[in-house]
Scaffold this motif. Sequence first.
Motif, short mmCIF file in Angstrom:
data_model
loop_
_atom_site.label_atom_id
_atom_site.label_comp_id
_atom_site.label_asym_id
_atom_site.label_seq_id
_atom_site.Cartn_x
_atom_site.Cartn_y
_atom_site.Cartn_z
N LEU A 81 0.83 -1.21 0.00
CA LEU A 81 0.00 0.00 0.00
C LEU A 81 0.87 1.26 0.00
O LEU A 81 0.64 2.19 -0.77
N PHE A 82 1.88 1.27 0.86
CA PHE A 82 2.74 2.47 0.92
C PHE A 82 3.63 2.58 -0.33
O PHE A 82 4.01 3.68 -0.70
N ASN A 83 3.92 1.45 -0.97
CA ASN A 83 4.61 1.55 -2.27
C ASN A 83 3.74 2.30 -3.26
O ASN A 83 4.20 3.10 -4.06
N ALA A 84 2.42 2.02 -3.17
CA ALA A 84 1.49 2.66 -4.11
C ALA A 84 1.27 4.13 -3.76
O ALA A 84 1.06 4.96 -4.63
N LEU A 85 1.33 4.45 -2.46
CA LEU A 85 1.08 5.84 -2.03
C LEU A 85 2.30 6.73 -2.25
O LEU A 85 2.20 7.95 -2.29
N GLY A 86 3.46 6.11 -2.38
CA GLY A 86 4.72 6.87 -2.39
C GLY A 86 5.42 6.50 -1.10
O GLY A 86 4.76 6.44 -0.05
N GLN A 87 6.71 6.23 -1.17
CA GLN A 87 7.40 5.64 -0.01
C GLN A 87 7.43 6.54 1.21
O GLN A 87 7.09 6.16 2.31
N PHE A 88 7.88 7.79 0.99
CA PHE A 88 8.11 8.68 2.13
C PHE A 88 7.37 10.00 1.96
O PHE A 88 7.02 10.38 0.85
N PHE A 89 7.17 10.67 3.09
CA PHE A 89 6.32 11.86 3.08
C PHE A 89 7.02 12.99 3.82
O PHE A 89 7.94 12.76 4.60
N ASP A 90 6.47 14.18 3.60
CA ASP A 90 7.13 15.35 4.16
C ASP A 90 6.13 16.12 5.00
O ASP A 90 5.58 17.12 4.57
N LEU A 98 -10.38 16.73 4.05
CA LEU A 98 -9.27 16.39 3.17
C LEU A 98 -8.51 17.64 2.73
O LEU A 98 -9.08 18.55 2.15
N ALA A 99 -7.21 17.66 3.06
CA ALA A 99 -6.37 18.83 2.72
C ALA A 99 -6.11 18.84 1.21
O ALA A 99 -6.19 17.80 0.56
N PRO A 100 -5.76 20.01 0.67
CA PRO A 100 -5.38 20.05 -0.75
C PRO A 100 -4.26 19.03 -1.01
O PRO A 100 -3.32 18.93 -0.22
N GLY A 101 -4.40 18.29 -2.08
CA GLY A 101 -3.39 17.27 -2.40
C GLY A 101 -3.53 16.00 -1.59
O GLY A 101 -2.72 15.08 -1.72
N GLY A 102 -4.55 15.96 -0.71
CA GLY A 102 -4.72 14.81 0.17
C GLY A 102 -5.32 13.61 -0.53
O GLY A 102 -5.85 13.71 -1.64
N ARG A 103 -5.20 12.46 0.13
CA ARG A 103 -5.76 11.22 -0.43
C ARG A 103 -6.51 10.42 0.62
O ARG A 103 -6.25 10.54 1.82
N VAL A 104 -7.44 9.62 0.13
CA VAL A 104 -8.20 8.75 1.02
C VAL A 104 -7.93 7.30 0.60
O VAL A 104 -7.96 6.98 -0.58
N ARG A 161 -14.33 5.50 -8.36
CA ARG A 161 -13.57 4.32 -8.76
C ARG A 161 -12.23 4.24 -8.03
O ARG A 161 -11.85 3.20 -7.53
N GLY A 162 -11.55 5.38 -7.97
CA GLY A 162 -10.25 5.40 -7.32
C GLY A 162 -9.25 4.52 -8.06
O GLY A 162 -9.52 4.03 -9.14
N ASN A 163 -8.10 4.35 -7.44
CA ASN A 163 -7.08 3.46 -7.98
C ASN A 163 -7.22 2.18 -7.17
O ASN A 163 -6.89 2.14 -6.00
N GLU A 164 -7.74 1.12 -7.82
CA GLU A 164 -8.03 -0.09 -7.06
C GLU A 164 -6.89 -1.09 -7.14
O GLU A 164 -6.32 -1.32 -8.18
N THR A 194 -7.64 -8.83 0.22
CA THR A 194 -7.89 -7.45 0.61
C THR A 194 -7.96 -6.56 -0.64
O THR A 194 -7.12 -6.68 -1.53
N SER A 195 -8.96 -5.69 -0.63
CA SER A 195 -9.04 -4.76 -1.76
C SER A 195 -8.82 -3.34 -1.23
O SER A 195 -9.36 -2.96 -0.19
N VAL A 196 -7.99 -2.60 -1.92
CA VAL A 196 -7.65 -1.24 -1.46
C VAL A 196 -7.98 -0.25 -2.57
O VAL A 196 -7.61 -0.47 -3.72
N HIS A 197 -8.69 0.82 -2.21
CA HIS A 197 -8.96 1.89 -3.16
C HIS A 197 -8.25 3.15 -2.69
O HIS A 197 -8.39 3.55 -1.53
N ILE A 198 -7.50 3.76 -3.59
CA ILE A 198 -6.83 5.02 -3.25
C ILE A 198 -7.51 6.13 -4.06
O ILE A 198 -7.58 6.04 -5.29
N PHE A 199 -8.01 7.13 -3.35
CA PHE A 199 -8.70 8.23 -4.03
C PHE A 199 -7.85 9.50 -3.95
O PHE A 199 -7.45 9.91 -2.85
#
Length: 352
Positions: A31-40, A140-146, A163-166, A172-177
């Motif tokens: 899941l975190f690979n799909a979200l982007g590894q690291f955050f700021d 949800l902040a600007p640029g935010g995701r669910v 639809r999101g990114n399924e 397990t099914s994960v949707h990223i919006f």
Amino acid sequence: MRVVAGTARGRRLGKVPPGVRPTADWVRESLFNALGQFFDGGEVLDLYAGTGALGIEALSRGFGRAVFVEKDRRAAAAIRGNLRLTGFEHRSEVVRGDVKTVLESLIRQRRSFRLILLDPPYRIAATETGEVLPCLRALLAPGGRVVVESGGVPADGVLNGKRGNERRYGGTSVHIFERSEFFMNVAVCPGSFDPVTAGHVDIIRRAAGIFDHVVVAVGGNLRKRPTLSSAERARLLEKVTGDMENVTVEVMGGLLVDFAREQGARVIVKGLRAVSDFELEFEQAQLNRNLYPELETVFIMSAAEHSFLSSSAVREIASLGGDVRGLVPEAILETVREQYSGVARGELEDKG
Ligand code: PNS
């Protein structure tokens, strides 16, 4: 269970409390690979947090702060334990309570999150996800995701047509919006609608052509007592907006600004007929702006053929037995005739 990556990488989490289904380490990693590894920086909101593993992973990977929401006492204690084990206590808040109630409170506090994780217990996922998703718009902040996690494919309608990114990870099914998909431009169209007129319907229809979603808010003010109850007025509105896919009707109990905030709306739409409307509308827009500066009031000019039309005129004509055809939508013509007939006559007689 371990933290997969980041500053707390490899740190073991505590025992999983009974009844909690944590997201497996490999699913979290994918899941975190799909979200982007690291955050700021930024805040993460972990709903139905269970062991807190998802939010903790986000903190370890660079999120600044996390709010964990969990109803179960033992699970909330496990989250606190895991925060101690990973050293993230000072960057976290564990809120014990019902998710919908906590969300209302976070909306009132005007909190905003870059990442919202939604992993309800599978047995309640269908109902909870459908109810909770609309509340997230306001958080949800600007640029935010669910991120919505569920067992298997969510039933139709649960994701409100999004639809999101399924992704599928085993069972397990994960949707990223992305916010752009998730955050619809919602407008509130408020009024007393006593009754709804052809002019109102025109404004609602035109607003529905501009905004992703329009919530018609049936309210009232202390200056005039409506003839019909708010539920009756809402029923008439539902009838005449039934063909508009992106329009819903709600009864509004309190302040318009609070209602707009709850609906995740940033725009109020009102119809403007003539200069005579301007003064009151200007006053209301200024007052609302004072109460909620981010909320914009947008005016749509009435069509010329409706510029003379008002609910009060319809009430008076209907109650004195006059013909209101063309003034209210055909679908509610009979109901308006029946429900308003005799009302004003009674009022006029009362007043002598
Ligand atoms: O159709 P109307 O009578 O012009 O509608 C007025 C309405 C319902 C939009 C307005 O009275 C309203 O917003 N009521 C909710 C209570 C509120 O927020 N009052 C302060 C706004 S000035």
